[in-house]
Design a protein around this motif. Structure first.
Motif, PDB file in Angstrom:
ATOM      1  N   ASN A 308       5.448  -2.462   2.549  1.00 17.16           N
ATOM      2  CA  ASN A 308       4.958  -3.343   3.446  1.00 17.16           C
ATOM      3  C   ASN A 308       3.998  -4.406   2.824  1.00 17.16           C
ATOM      4  OD1 ASN A 308       6.208  -2.360   5.638  1.00 17.16           O
ATOM      5  ND2 ASN A 308       4.419  -1.271   6.300  1.00 17.16           N
ATOM      6  N   ALA A 309       3.355  -4.037   1.688  1.00 19.66           N
ATOM      7  CA  ALA A 309       2.431  -4.927   0.796  1.00 19.66           C
ATOM      8  C   ALA A 309       3.330  -5.830   0.180  1.00 19.66           C
ATOM      9  CB  ALA A 309       1.659  -4.041  -0.168  1.00 19.66           C
ATOM     10  N   CYS A 310       4.526  -5.581  -0.430  1.00 16.15           N
ATOM     11  CA  CYS A 310       5.349  -6.427  -0.918  1.00 16.15           C
ATOM     12  C   CYS A 310       5.776  -7.484   0.127  1.00 16.15           C
ATOM     13  CB  CYS A 310       6.586  -5.655  -1.620  1.00 16.15           C
ATOM     14  SG  CYS A 310       6.172  -4.691  -3.304  1.00 16.15           S
ATOM     15  N   THR A 311       6.185  -7.199   1.301  1.00 16.83           N
ATOM     16  CA  THR A 311       6.931  -7.907   2.072  1.00 16.83           C
ATOM     17  C   THR A 311       5.908  -8.908   2.662  1.00 16.83           C
ATOM     18  OG1 THR A 311       8.396  -6.172   2.957  1.00 16.83           O
ATOM     19  CG2 THR A 311       8.000  -7.751   4.562  1.00 16.83           C
ATOM     20  N   THR A 312       4.561  -8.281   2.673  1.00 15.14           N
ATOM     21  CA  THR A 312       3.413  -9.323   3.247  1.00 15.14           C
ATOM     22  C   THR A 312       3.285 -10.218   2.185  1.00 15.14           C
ATOM     23  OG1 THR A 312       2.402  -7.332   4.538  1.00 15.14           O
ATOM     24  CG2 THR A 312       1.085  -9.274   3.890  1.00 15.14           C
ATOM     25  N   TYR A 313       3.175  -9.938   0.990  1.00 16.18           N
ATOM     26  CA  TYR A 313       2.893 -10.990  -0.074  1.00 16.18           C
ATOM     27  C   TYR A 313       4.034 -11.740  -0.107  1.00 16.18           C
ATOM     28  CZ  TYR A 313       2.131 -13.495  -4.433  1.00 16.18           C
ATOM     29  OH  TYR A 313       1.813 -14.475  -5.208  1.00 16.18           O
ATOM     30  N   GLU A 314       5.453 -11.594   0.318  1.00 10.29           N
ATOM     31  CA  GLU A 314       6.550 -12.464   0.207  1.00 10.29           C
ATOM     32  C   GLU A 314       6.183 -13.556   1.146  1.00 10.29           C
ATOM     33  OE1 GLU A 314       9.718 -10.041   0.580  1.00 10.29           O
ATOM     34  OE2 GLU A 314      10.436  -9.832  -1.567  1.00 10.29           O
ATOM     35  N   ARG A 315       5.748 -13.264   2.335  1.00 13.07           N
ATOM     36  CA  ARG A 315       5.492 -13.991   3.578  1.00 13.07           C
ATOM     37  C   ARG A 315       4.315 -14.762   3.265  1.00 13.07           C
ATOM     38  NH1 ARG A 315       7.385 -11.278   9.400  1.00 13.07           N
ATOM     39  NH2 ARG A 315       9.308 -10.440   8.684  1.00 13.07           N
ATOM     40  N   LEU A 316       3.174 -14.267   2.869  1.00  9.71           N
ATOM     41  CA  LEU A 316       2.130 -15.211   2.685  1.00  9.71           C
ATOM     42  C   LEU A 316       1.589 -15.903   1.392  1.00  9.71           C
ATOM     43  CD1 LEU A 316      -0.563 -12.741   4.324  1.00  9.71           C
ATOM     44  CD2 LEU A 316       0.704 -14.497   5.461  1.00  9.71           C
TER      45      LEU A 316
END
Length: 446
Positions: A308-316
């Motif tokens: 989830n941290a990777c996905t969050t970084y990809e979005r933000l």
């Protein structure tokens, strides 16, 4: 080479060059090498030059030491940079050394960034080092064990130079300020800020002094405060080589801090790498690896949080997305640890690699066609959901002839403690079943 700037106006010579030490005693730091009775001090005093590799980060005196050695031994100094040089330049350097020998002079051949030469280029030096035509001095920021040919490495002593500490950098700052801009006053915070930006690199510190000097004189600023330093310096990145040893050392420190359950240390190394320009998603992928290698089933939430941290970084993106990476780092460091899955996987992989190709037992085979059913595919398979506790006690799932290997050994930490209890209960159910031939019926022991 040493006289390159003799004809240039002193004020136009870069401060780093003007500040270059003229004597061994003027070198900042490196007391473990140039202090009384230390290896390089003894080498200078012996009067007998020898080939060496100087390994250390930028701006700690590698080039200076090579030049001082040529001066101490009254030898010709020929310098090459592996970034800009090729085999042709090596041949020209050798020709210069041969001409010097004809005049009765020895040559010290200095190769900066020697790790950037390929194997063939490094091999080109060997015969001339062995003949004694040149004393070879290579400078590298990378581990010579990996980057320098073993043949060349065996003919040279390796000396490890260390980053300059705050005391050494503080002394250099005062000397550089007195040389470049004695009229300029720096408050203590600004001084510390510049030393921090230089990050143990003397050359960078001298360059920073010059940059701030020009900016202060242009703006008419005196004294210089930390805010002005921040505005004047466009680059604040720490020493960091995305492809070099510092990169892998810091990744190793991050991984080991998480494994060692130290959230502060893990957060420190994460921020060091982000500050140094590391790819944030690369760090995210490494956190995913830590979740499965060092935590595993002791806390399955770790993998979910890392992903989830990777996905969050990809979005933000940065900097907002970096907070998700920090959260994952802290969670992983605090989570229960187990490498049971990692060990089980490695053991299974090794077994499969070394074992024969065992056929799938008939009762486990799929039977989508009538012929397969007639051949007995899946005939005696027991559907676990139809059994008590949804477990087919005594059923076998490994190939015939392969004893239960026990690769997965859950720990007593976190959720794996519950897994341990469940597996022990299932083994008890297995033990209560009387083994029967595959074609027969199974019954429970009385």
């Amino acid at each position: 080479m040493a006289d390159l700037f003799d004809s240039v106006e002193p004020q136009r010579v870069p401060l780093a060059e003007r500040m270059r030490p003229k004597r061994l005693d003027d070198i900042a730091g490196q007391r473990h090498l140039v202090g009384p009775g230390k290896p390089l001090r003894l080498a200078f005093e012996s009067g007998k030059p020898h080939s060496m590799i100087l390994w250390g980060p930028p701006g700690v005196g590698k080039t200076t030491l090579a030049r001082l050695m040529a001066q101490a031994f009254d030898a010709d100094f020929v310098a090459l940079s592996a970034v800009f040089s090729g085999v042709k330049d090596i041949r020209e350097a050798v020709s210069q050394a041969q001409a010097a020998k004809a005049r009765g002079r020895h040559t010290i051949l200095f190769v900066d960034e020697v790790h950037r030469f390929n194997k063939a280029q490094q091999d080109a030096f060997l015969p001339f080092v062995e003949q004694g035509l040149v004393t070879f001095i290579g400078a590298t920021t990378e581990n010579p064990s990996f980057e320098v040919n073993s043949a060349l490495l065996s003919r040279a002593a390796v000396y490890v130079l260390e980053p300059l500490d705050n005391d050494a950098m503080g002394g250099l700052f005062e000397r550089g300020r007195a040389t470049a801009c004695p009229q300029l006053i720096f408050d203590e915070t600004a001084r510390e800020r510049m030393i921090g930006f230089a990050d143990g690199d003397a050359r960078r510190l001298m360059n920073l002094i010059e940059q701030v000097q020009v900016a202060a004189e242009t703006a008419g600023v005196k004294p210089v405060g930390p805010e002005f330093v921040d505005d004047a310096l466009s680059s604040k990145l720490r020493r960091f080589d995305k492809g070099g040893e510092a990169f892998y050392d810091q990744i190793s420190a991050l991984h080991k801090s998480v494994r060692g359950s130290n959230p502060d240390a893990a957060l420190y190394w994460l921020c060091r790498m982000l500050d140094g320009g590391a790819d944030a998603l690369y760090l995210g992928r490494r956190l995913v690896r830590m979740a499965v290698e060092d935590i595993g089933l002791a806390d399955p939430r770790a993998l979910e949080i890392a992903l989830n941290a990777c996905t969050t970084y990809e979005r933000l993106g940065s900097p907002e997305g970096e907070l998700a990476l920090a959260q994952a780092t802290i969670f992983l460091a605090c989570a229960a640890k187990s490498n049971a899955v990692y060990k089980a996987y490695n053991a299974a992989r090794q077994h499969v690699a070394n074992d024969v190709s065992r056929p799938v037992p008939l009762h486990l085979r799929n039977a989508p066609t009538r012929l397969m059913k007639e051949l007995g595919y899946g005939k005696t398979y027991r559907y676990a959901h139809d059994e008590p506790e949804a477990y087919a006690a005594g059923e076998t799932y490994l190939p015939d002839g392969l004893a239960p290997p026990g690769w997965y050994r859950p720990t007593s930490y976190g959720m794996e403690a519950r897994i341990t209890a469940k597996l022990e209960h299932l083994r008890e159910l297995d033990a209560a079943v009387t083994p029967e031939p595959r074609s027969g019926e199974r019954g429970r022991k009385e």
